[in-house]
Write a protein that holds these residues in place. Structure first.
Motif, PDB file in Angstrom:
ATOM      1  N   ALA A 100     -18.167  88.245  -9.289  1.00 19.95           N
ATOM      2  CA  ALA A 100     -16.259  87.610  -9.351  1.00 19.95           C
ATOM      3  C   ALA A 100     -15.731  88.413  -8.262  1.00 19.95           C
ATOM      4  O   ALA A 100     -16.683  89.301  -7.850  1.00 19.95           O
ATOM      5  N   ALA A 101     -14.362  87.826  -8.371  1.00 17.36           N
ATOM      6  CA  ALA A 101     -13.999  87.859  -6.720  1.00 17.36           C
ATOM      7  C   ALA A 101     -13.492  89.194  -6.630  1.00 17.36           C
ATOM      8  O   ALA A 101     -13.321  89.819  -6.917  1.00 17.36           O
ATOM      9  N   ALA A 102     -13.022  90.043  -5.520  1.00 17.49           N
ATOM     10  CA  ALA A 102     -13.390  91.419  -5.511  1.00 17.49           C
ATOM     11  C   ALA A 102     -11.531  91.707  -4.740  1.00 17.49           C
ATOM     12  O   ALA A 102     -10.882  90.658  -4.729  1.00 17.49           O
ATOM     13  N   PRO A 119      -7.779  86.688 -13.566  1.00 17.81           N
ATOM     14  CA  PRO A 119      -7.893  84.919 -13.599  1.00 17.81           C
ATOM     15  C   PRO A 119      -9.263  84.794 -13.760  1.00 17.81           C
ATOM     16  O   PRO A 119      -9.756  83.782 -14.466  1.00 17.81           O
ATOM     17  N   ASP A 120      -9.910  85.866 -14.482  1.00 17.50           N
ATOM     18  CA  ASP A 120     -11.599  85.229 -14.385  1.00 17.50           C
ATOM     19  C   ASP A 120     -12.514  86.255 -14.884  1.00 17.50           C
ATOM     20  O   ASP A 120     -13.618  86.777 -14.984  1.00 17.50           O
ATOM     21  N   SER A 121     -11.236  86.962 -15.855  1.00 22.81           N
ATOM     22  CA  SER A 121     -12.820  88.343 -16.871  1.00 22.81           C
ATOM     23  C   SER A 121     -13.607  86.944 -17.693  1.00 22.81           C
ATOM     24  O   SER A 121     -13.448  86.081 -17.497  1.00 22.81           O
ATOM     25  N   PHE A 122     -14.806  87.925 -18.146  1.00 26.83           N
ATOM     26  CA  PHE A 122     -15.816  86.604 -18.180  1.00 26.83           C
ATOM     27  C   PHE A 122     -15.052  86.192 -19.649  1.00 26.83           C
ATOM     28  O   PHE A 122     -15.398  85.154 -20.612  1.00 26.83           O
ATOM     29  N   PHE A 174      -4.516  86.165 -19.873  1.00 28.16           N
ATOM     30  CA  PHE A 174      -3.440  87.508 -20.315  1.00 28.16           C
ATOM     31  C   PHE A 174      -2.956  87.306 -18.561  1.00 28.16           C
ATOM     32  O   PHE A 174      -2.899  88.839 -18.575  1.00 28.16           O
ATOM     33  N   LEU A 175      -2.721  86.895 -17.803  1.00 31.81           N
ATOM     34  CA  LEU A 175      -1.925  86.752 -16.212  1.00 31.81           C
ATOM     35  C   LEU A 175      -1.045  86.675 -16.406  1.00 31.81           C
ATOM     36  O   LEU A 175      -0.379  87.709 -15.332  1.00 31.81           O
TER      37      LEU A 175
END
Ligand code: HH2
Length: 274
Positions: A49-51, A8-11, A17-18
């Motif tokens: 980014a979230a783990a 959900p959070d790639s730069f 493409f989730l």
């Protein structure tokens, strides 16, 4: 190497493409555009980014991996977690792309040795959370090279075959604009490690700093930096925009032929155009 981020959070393409269907369709498109490898990632490495837990990461990428079987590209799993890598190798992935270069999970090296898969060792200063906090080096190229030499030896000591290992300077991972430029300018020095060089400049922030462009408008800078990397001896190009970069590399490779540059790209153009 085409990037398929199921996050959900790639730069670069976070959230696009989730859903597995969209990610599979995207992977198929990249393969049709000429990607030899598809690099599947279920956890963003961007600063802050979230783990993600291993099970959540695998829930994201597993269905996509299965959906991309038979697409005609080698599948690489972009993970630092042994459990995710193991599940992916079980499902047909052939390369483990570890941005921590076997530092995050003590199980990963043994797994790669047992499975005889490909392995990408990438340089990163610190962790994704901390890497962009005033990164500093004595000499960025010498330091990255020494790090990769040490990680290469670690991998060999763990029983991983040398011919299966690629190295990557980790553009944007604990590097200032000047560090990234210096690494690209002097990429050839990493060839002394004796392993193929993988490079990931695609859409990264150093391109935004130079061009003033937002993340989805960095194709020109992405093409230029990959051509420079080709001239420096890179052999694997991790990109989001496969067609544009592949075509640029096909042309650049022919120009560089005979000048000591790499030339693994066959040129398939028409003979009747100018
Ligand atoms: N860059 C990213 C992720 N994985 N792997 C290698 N070997 N080399 C790289 O340069 C590299 C990599 C970051 O790009 P992206 O996947 O687009 O972003 P995010 O980590 O936010 O998903």
């Amino acid at each position: 190497m085409g990037v398929v981020n199921v996050t959900p959070d790639s730069f670069s393409d976070g959230g696009r493409f989730l859903s597995p269907e969209r990610a599979v369709e995207h992977g198929r498109t990249l393969a049709a555009e000429g990607a030899d490898i598809l690099d599947l990632g279920g956890e963003s490495t961007r600063p802050g980014a979230a783990a993600v837990s291993p099970s959540e990461e695998w829930e994201r990428v597993g269905p996509v991996l299965r959906g991309l079987r038979g697409v005609g590209a080698t599948i690489s799993i972009d993970t630092s977690k042994g459990a995710v890598a193991e599940a992916a190798l079980d499902e047909g992935a052939e390369i483990v792309n570890d941005v921590t270069a076997l530092r995050a999970d003590p199980e990963l090296a043994g797994l790669c040795a047992d499975r005889g898969c490909g392995l990408i060792l990438m340089h990163m200063l610190g962790t994704p959370r901390t890497m962009q906090e005033a990164p500093s080096y004595d000499d960025v190229v010498d330091d990255v090279k020494a790090f990769l030499a040490e990680r290469l030896q670690f991998a060999l000591d763990a029983g991983i075959e040398e011919e299966r290992i690629w190295v990557d300077p980790g553009i944007g991972f604990g590097k200032t604009l000047e560090h990234n430029l210096e690494l690209l300018r002097r990429l050839g020095e990493l060839r002394e490690l004796g392993r193929p060089i993988c490079i990931g400049t695609s859409r990264k922030s150093f391109i935004g700093k130079l061009t003033g462009r937002d993340v989805d408008e960095r194709i020109g800078g992405t093409v230029a930096s990959n051509v420079v990397a080709l001239a420096g001896g890179a052999e694997v190009f991790r990109v989001h925009d496969v067609r544009a970069v592949r075509e640029a590399l096909m042309v650049a490779a022919r120009v560089l032929e005979g000048s000591g540059g790499s030339s693994q790209f066959a040129v398939r153009g028409s003979q009747t155009e100018n």
